[in-house]
Design a protein around this motif. Structure first.
Motif, short mmCIF file in Angstrom:
data_model
loop_
_atom_site.label_atom_id
_atom_site.label_comp_id
_atom_site.label_asym_id
_atom_site.label_seq_id
_atom_site.Cartn_x
_atom_site.Cartn_y
_atom_site.Cartn_z
N THR A 1 36.79 32.97 39.58
CA THR A 1 35.88 33.36 40.66
C THR A 1 36.66 33.95 41.83
O THR A 1 37.82 33.62 42.06
CB THR A 1 35.07 32.15 41.16
N ALA A 2 35.97 34.85 42.55
CA ALA A 2 36.54 35.45 43.75
C ALA A 2 36.33 34.51 44.93
O ALA A 2 35.69 33.46 44.82
CB ALA A 2 35.86 36.79 44.01
N SER A 3 36.87 34.89 46.08
CA SER A 3 36.79 34.03 47.27
C SER A 3 35.35 33.80 47.72
O SER A 3 35.04 32.78 48.33
CB SER A 3 37.60 34.65 48.42
N ASP A 4 34.45 34.73 47.38
CA ASP A 4 33.04 34.56 47.76
C ASP A 4 32.24 33.80 46.71
O ASP A 4 31.02 33.66 46.82
CB ASP A 4 32.39 35.92 48.03
N GLY A 5 32.92 33.31 45.67
CA GLY A 5 32.26 32.53 44.64
C GLY A 5 31.69 33.34 43.50
O GLY A 5 31.19 32.76 42.52
N SER A 6 31.77 34.65 43.56
CA SER A 6 31.25 35.50 42.48
C SER A 6 32.25 35.53 41.32
O SER A 6 33.46 35.41 41.52
CB SER A 6 30.99 36.91 42.99
N PRO A 7 31.76 35.69 40.09
CA PRO A 7 32.68 35.74 38.95
C PRO A 7 33.53 36.99 38.96
O PRO A 7 33.07 38.07 39.34
CB PRO A 7 31.73 35.72 37.74
N VAL A 8 34.79 36.84 38.57
CA VAL A 8 35.68 37.99 38.41
C VAL A 8 35.55 38.45 36.97
O VAL A 8 35.98 37.75 36.04
CB VAL A 8 37.13 37.63 38.75
N ARG A 9 34.93 39.59 36.76
CA ARG A 9 34.66 40.09 35.41
C ARG A 9 35.87 40.84 34.85
O ARG A 9 36.59 41.52 35.58
CB ARG A 9 33.43 40.98 35.41
N PHE A 10 36.04 40.73 33.54
CA PHE A 10 37.14 41.39 32.84
C PHE A 10 36.67 42.71 32.26
O PHE A 10 35.48 42.90 32.00
CB PHE A 10 37.67 40.51 31.70
N ALA A 11 37.61 43.62 32.03
CA ALA A 11 37.30 44.87 31.34
C ALA A 11 37.10 44.58 29.85
O ALA A 11 37.73 43.68 29.28
CB ALA A 11 38.43 45.87 31.53
N GLU A 12 36.23 45.36 29.20
CA GLU A 12 36.03 45.20 27.76
C GLU A 12 37.30 45.58 27.03
O GLU A 12 37.91 46.61 27.30
CB GLU A 12 34.87 46.07 27.29
N GLY A 13 37.69 44.74 26.08
CA GLY A 13 38.91 44.98 25.33
C GLY A 13 39.75 43.72 25.29
O GLY A 13 39.33 42.64 25.71
N GLN A 14 40.95 43.85 24.78
CA GLN A 14 41.83 42.70 24.63
C GLN A 14 42.25 42.12 25.97
O GLN A 14 42.49 42.84 26.94
CB GLN A 14 43.08 43.12 23.85
#
Length: 368
Positions: free
Chosen positions: A346-359
């Protein structure tokens, strides 16, 4: 004694939103099999069974009933990505395969490179081991390569890391003798050399113990799909903010990983110990997302005959992390409440940190 497998694949992917698996779902990245690599291994100088490895690291193997080995020159069956047709009896392995990924412990000293099959993995974990070196755990759910390796021994902290999955298959070659009973009682399917006919081969053109390879299609009839990736990772559009970063190096006492952003490839080009990391088929390893996860690393209570304690990586808890994607670094907090949970970033604001599609590569680094 430790084992291995061999495969070559190139991964692509599509961008999207959402999670993978029961806790995280998304579009499954695709891989293209480099068949020539596996064919060359099996056709030239390959032993059908694991065979002796006098130069292994001295770790034990659990006593297993012997099974006949098949000829190494026989091509492994292609891994299917569909379920058996209606009315066809399921194999005895089917209940374990339904939504269970394959995890393979992979050697990572210089003599073990280039690797086979790493490019087909959905997630690769980088773990510290004895002597300041590193070992890899490759996780396969959306694609089974024809071979993976070289395979080596398991460690105590692997059991905690794998609890997040539903009875995963762990392929490894040997472990500390006091650890073997814990592996046998863990909620996973343990696979060592000699247990499944035709699953393991040795490349006689490489020195032992860095020459043992697994053929995943002999263990699992099909890839379980991305629902098996209960990692907690979220995939989708890049988070806002972050800072530009062209390269990141993570150092262990006797190992070094460098990820360099390639705008042309839209990937992080991997280097190991100062050299480009390529597969046995000549493909550059290039994950879409790199996570540097800062964790507590302590001594395991288990040690080998020389008194060397294995580092124990604590993956349950919380701490800081850096998520690298799209040429930027995003500071995050990681949290895993229990061993059966995935890891949330999660980021500092509580939102999820999303990953790029792929490995995804997750590098465990010692928290300061």
């Amino acid at each position: 004694m430790e084992g291995g497998r061999v495969v070559g694949v190139r991964r692509g992917g599509r961008r999207g939103t959402g999670q993978r698996g029961a806790r995280a779902r998304g579009g499954a990245p695709r891989a293209t099999l480099t068949a020539a690599v596996a064919a060359a291994l099996l056709a030239a100088g390959c032993a059908a069974g694991p065979g002796p490895a006098p130069d292994d690291d001295g770790r034990g193997s659990a006593p297993r009933p012997s099974r006949s080995a098949e000829a190494a020159t026989s091509a492994p069956p292609a891994a299917r990505t569909t379920s058996p047709p209606p009315g066809k009896p399921a194999s005895p392995r089917a209940p374990l395969e339904a939504a269970s990924p394959l995890a393979v412990k992979i050697d990572n000293v210089r003599a073990a490179r280039p690797h086979t099959g790493l490019e087909a993995a959905d997630v690769v974990y980088v773990e510290p081991v004895e002597g300041g070196l590193s070992r890899l755990m490759a996780l396969y759910a959306t694609k089974l390569p024809s071979a993976v390796g070289p395979v080596r021994s398991a460690r105590e902290s692997d059991l905690e890391l794998l609890r997040q999955f539903d009875r995963p298959t762990l392929a490894f070659s040997g472990a500390q003798r006091k650890l073997l009973p814990r592996i046998d009682s863990a909620p996973l399917r343990a696979e060592q050399p000699g247990e499944t006919s035709g699953a393991w081969v040795r490349d006689l053109g490489r020195p032992a113990p860095h020459n043992l390879y697994l053929r995943p299609g002999r263990l699992m009839s099909s890839a379980p799909g991305d629902t098996a990736l209960t990692t907690g990772f979220r995939y989708g559009a890049a988070p806002s903010g972050g800072r530009p970063e062209s390269a990141r190096t993570v150092r262990y006492p006797a190992a070094r990983f460098t990820f360099t952003w390639s705008r042309e490839r839209d990937r992080w080009l991997l280097g190991m110990d100062g050299a480009p990391a390529v597969t046995s088929g000549g493909k550059r390893l290039a994950p879409a997302t790199v996570v540097v996860q800062y964790v507590k690393v302590r001594e395991s209570e288990l040690h080998d005959s020389r008194g060397n304690h294995s580092p124990y990586v604590e993956t349950v808890g919380s701490g800081r992390a850096d998520v690298l994607r799209d040429g930027r670094t995003h500071s995050a907090t990681w949290r895993r409440g229990s061993a059966t949970d995935g890891t949330a970033f999660t980021a500092s604001d509580g939102s999820p940190v999303r990953f790029a599609e792929g490995q995804v590569w997750v590098v465990f680094a010692r928290a300061s």
